[in-house]
Design a protein around this motif. Structure first.
Motif, short mmCIF file in Angstrom:
data_model
loop_
_atom_site.label_atom_id
_atom_site.label_comp_id
_atom_site.label_asym_id
_atom_site.label_seq_id
_atom_site.Cartn_x
_atom_site.Cartn_y
_atom_site.Cartn_z
N UNK A 25 39.37 38.48 48.06
CA UNK A 25 38.93 38.43 46.66
C UNK A 25 37.53 37.83 46.49
N UNK A 26 36.84 37.61 47.59
CA UNK A 26 35.41 37.31 47.49
C UNK A 26 34.62 38.61 47.42
N UNK A 27 35.28 39.75 47.75
CA UNK A 27 34.62 41.06 47.70
C UNK A 27 34.51 41.51 46.24
N UNK A 28 33.34 42.01 45.85
CA UNK A 28 33.17 42.37 44.43
C UNK A 28 34.08 43.50 43.95
N UNK A 29 34.63 44.32 44.85
CA UNK A 29 35.58 45.35 44.40
C UNK A 29 36.95 44.74 44.08
N UNK A 30 37.31 43.70 44.82
CA UNK A 30 38.61 43.07 44.58
C UNK A 30 38.56 42.06 43.44
N UNK A 31 37.38 41.54 43.19
CA UNK A 31 37.25 40.46 42.20
C UNK A 31 35.83 40.48 41.64
N UNK A 32 35.56 41.42 40.72
CA UNK A 32 34.16 41.67 40.35
C UNK A 32 33.48 40.57 39.55
N UNK A 33 34.23 39.84 38.74
CA UNK A 33 33.53 38.92 37.82
C UNK A 33 34.41 37.71 37.47
N UNK A 34 33.86 36.84 36.64
CA UNK A 34 34.57 35.59 36.31
C UNK A 34 35.88 35.86 35.57
N UNK A 35 35.93 36.96 34.81
CA UNK A 35 37.17 37.24 34.05
C UNK A 35 38.28 37.70 35.01
N UNK A 36 37.96 38.60 35.92
CA UNK A 36 38.99 39.01 36.90
C UNK A 36 39.40 37.81 37.74
N UNK A 37 38.45 36.94 38.04
CA UNK A 37 38.76 35.75 38.82
C UNK A 37 39.77 34.88 38.09
N UNK A 38 39.54 34.68 36.80
CA UNK A 38 40.45 33.86 35.99
C UNK A 38 41.85 34.51 35.95
N UNK A 39 41.87 35.83 35.70
CA UNK A 39 43.16 36.53 35.61
C UNK A 39 43.91 36.45 36.94
N UNK A 40 43.17 36.61 38.01
CA UNK A 40 43.84 36.59 39.33
C UNK A 40 44.44 35.22 39.63
N UNK A 41 43.75 34.16 39.24
CA UNK A 41 44.32 32.82 39.47
C UNK A 41 45.61 32.67 38.64
N UNK B 153 42.53 48.47 42.37
CA UNK B 153 43.10 47.76 41.21
C UNK B 153 44.63 47.64 41.32
N UNK B 154 45.28 48.73 41.73
CA UNK B 154 46.75 48.69 41.81
C UNK B 154 47.22 47.73 42.90
N UNK C 243 47.30 39.74 50.59
CA UNK C 243 46.59 40.57 51.57
C UNK C 243 45.57 41.46 50.90
N UNK C 244 44.33 41.41 51.37
CA UNK C 244 43.26 42.15 50.72
C UNK C 244 43.07 43.53 51.32
N UNK C 245 42.36 44.36 50.57
CA UNK C 245 41.96 45.68 51.07
C UNK C 245 40.66 45.58 51.84
N UNK C 246 39.98 44.47 51.65
CA UNK C 246 38.72 44.23 52.34
C UNK C 246 38.83 42.91 53.07
N UNK C 247 38.05 42.79 54.14
CA UNK C 247 38.12 41.58 54.95
C UNK C 247 37.75 40.34 54.15
N UNK C 248 36.82 40.50 53.20
CA UNK C 248 36.39 39.35 52.41
C UNK C 248 37.40 38.99 51.32
#
Lengths: 31, 570
Positions: free
Chosen positions: B244-260, B224-225, B237-242
């Protein structure tokens, strides 16, 4: 030994590029 | 295409721009060293940093001293980060027991994070220790972003100045932007992400038992940090190869919206802060409008392209209404489209889908957004100063048309500033097309390609566009973790960052010493629709002229191949 040589090449190469940027900045003063 | 998809794109953009306003007003206070509501907590820390580092805030720097400080900070960061990555096996917080990175990968990664690019030639969860992630990479997510914003702040003060040489102090800007802007907002965003389901732990992994009875080891990080500053500082730069397609980096539609939203909000806010400092709020609004127009159009092109029939789906007689290859089902095409426009326009580089799987025109649009120079809305700070460079070229072109000496925000634009501006703009083209041209014919480079023909060329072109634009997203389909790609992409990142920023600081130095002029009847207005149209035209024409031949051989010809394949499949 080979890896140590590569370390030196990559670190010094990177530092050299920054020195070129510094020289570039000074050269822009003449424009 | 669906009206709800278009509404989602428009809503995301509107929320981003709306939130940028208060943030820009706040940031203008930080840039000018004025009092903020965080002073009671952070002022003592700020003073402590100055005392520890020997910084004299009241002294100020001219453009050369400012540039040298920027370079000195960056070269020291590069060397330290290189050593951290090379010798992470000897450092603490390595619960995974990872070995040190290879010399060429350390070189590439150190440059990548120092230049705010975050290109990743490696698979993070397979090579990067927790210490390297936290002390090495995440810290640079803050500092490289702050350095970019510092250059924009110096440029703003230059336009506000009246016959002055002082652009402010790089070390003060770096400290204040890190402490007052990036750190507090990143903490709040990280807590929101934790609440929304992103992990925040020092554990190395968790073991899951699958429904088939098997065991699966899933890597863990303080996600998260990292995710907060990854997007807020347009790092990517992600913590996982995928990523923000990785569910830990971007679990749901709300996190997706916030990240954009957070991956663009600071870039728009820089333009608003600029307008307040230069006392040109309406002119800043025009810049924001240009940025938003490009993001909306790019998102629209990607959305339209991704809802065209893909040949494989048509041949299989499957539902071909959306190309879902490489996309997350939980996000769908519209969220993916606005993300793509936001991340490629902003030099963020985080992805929530695989760009290599896009329809050719969508992939080409992503590439084109990067090739425009990462200015719409651009990286934090770098987007604004890139946009000012093109605004200067625009008023210069307008001045040539009407035969008057061009002015921008009360400063005469003369031959010297245009020479600096052209040096900045041309370095991107030289790096992108030069490196891509060589890689397209060198066997050692071609070994890393997983596709031939136009798609292969797109992979090469995208890689150097991404590196030079300090974007960092990958088109995929390219095995870049070899000495040739690591070295050349590293040099491209350096050129895109410093060979661009130095002429910008030269422009700042040149502008600062000029007298501030009042607007007259002959002044070309730079706050209305005419200027917005002119600036859009200059950006498109400059991008189009420089990159169109290369794009024609890559995504455009591939588009026609796809049309042919779809017709044949039917």
């Amino acid at each position: 030994l080979e890896r140590q040589m590569l370390d030196i090449i990559y670190i010094l190469g990177g530092v050299a590029i920054f020195i070129v940027f510094a020289a570039y900045a000074y050269s822009l003063r003449r424009i | 295409m669906d009206p709800r998809g278009w509404a989602e794109i428009a809503l995301t953009l509107a929320v981003t721009v709306a939130l940028a306003w208060p943030l820009g007003i706040y940031m203008a206070r930080v840039w000018q060293g004025e009092k903020t509501w965080l002073d009671p907590i952070l002022k003592p820390v700020e003073r402590l940093v100055y005392a520890a580092c020997g910084v004299k805030p009241e002294k100020g720097q001219g453009w050369i001293a400012y540039s040298m400080s920027f370079l000195a900070f960056s070269v020291a960061s590069f060397v330290v980060l290189y050593l951290i990555l090379r010798f992470q096996n000897l450092l603490p917080l390595n619960p995974q027991g990872f070995a040190g990175l290879s010399p060429d990968l350390s070189f590439n990664t150190a440059i990548s994070f120092v230049t705010n690019t975050n290109w990743q030639s490696y698979v993070p969860e397979q090579v990067m220790s927790t210490f390297s992630q936290m002390a090495g990479l995440t810290s640079h997510n803050f500092l490289s972003a702050a350095a970019g914003i510092a250059v924009a702040a110096a440029l703003a003060r230059a336009f506000a100045a009246n016959r002055a040489e002082n652009l402010g102090d790089f070390w003060v800007d770096l400290t204040r932007i890190s402490l007052y802007v990036l750190l507090p907002f990143a903490i709040v965003i990280a807590l929101v992400f934790v609440a929304l389901g992103e992990p925040q732990t020092l554990l190395a992994h968790v073991t899951a038992h699958t429904v088939e009875g098997g065991k699966q080891t899933i890597a863990l990080f303080p996600v998260a940090s990292q995710e907060a500053i990854k997007q807020f500082g347009t790092n990517g730069g992600g913590l996982f190869n995928a990523n923000s397609a990785h569910p830990f980096e971007n679990p749901n539609a709300i996190t997706n919206f916030i990240e954009i939203v957070i991956m663009n909000v600071l870039s728009y806010a820089c333009a608003i802060a600029f307008g307040r400092i230069v006392l040109a709020k309406r002119d800043a609004r025009a810049l924001v409008a240009v940025m938003a127009i490009f993001v909306f159009v790019a998102a629209g092109v990607v959305y339209a392209a991704e809802t065209q029939p893909a040949p494989a789906l048509v041949a299989a007689h499957a539902d071909a209404s959306v190309n879902m290859e490489g996309k997350e089902v939980r996000f769908g095409a519209p969220s993916t489209a606005i993300w793509t426009a936001a991340t490629t326009g902003a030099s963020d580089g985080g992805v929530n889908a695989m760009h290599d799987s896009y329809m050719p025109l969508a992939g080409g649009m992503a590439m084109f957004m990067i090739q425009l120079g990462e200015i719409v809305p651009g990286g934090v700070g770098s987007g604004l100063y890139g946009m000012i460079v093109l605004a200067l070229i625009s008023v210069f072109v307008a001045g040539l048309m009407v035969g008057r000496t061009p002015e921008y925000l009360g400063k005469k634009v003369e031959a010297r500033e245009i020479k600096y501006a052209m040096l900045a703009v041309l370095i991107l083209t030289v790096s992108i097309l030069g490196f891509a041209g060589v890689a397209a014919v060198v066997p050692v480079a071609l070994k890393g390609l997983e596709n031939s023909g136009p798609h292969g060329l797109s992979e090469i072109l995208y890689a150097y566009s991404s590196a030079t634009g300090n974007n960092g997203s990958a088109f995929a389909g390219l095995s870049a973790n070899v000495p040739y790609w690591n070295a050349t992409l590293g040099v491209a990142m350096l050129l895109g960052r410093f060979a661009y920023a130095i002429p910008v600081l030269a422009i700042a130095g040149s502008m600062a010493v000029k007298p501030k002029l009042g607007a007259t009847a002959g002044t070309f207005p730079t706050d209305g629709p005419l200027f917005v149209g002119l600036l859009v035209g200059v950006i498109v024409i400059m991008g189009g002229l420089q990159y169109f031949p290369a794009l024609a051989l890559g995504p455009i010809v591939e588009h026609f191949q796809v049309l042919h394949a779809v017709a044949a499949a039917r």
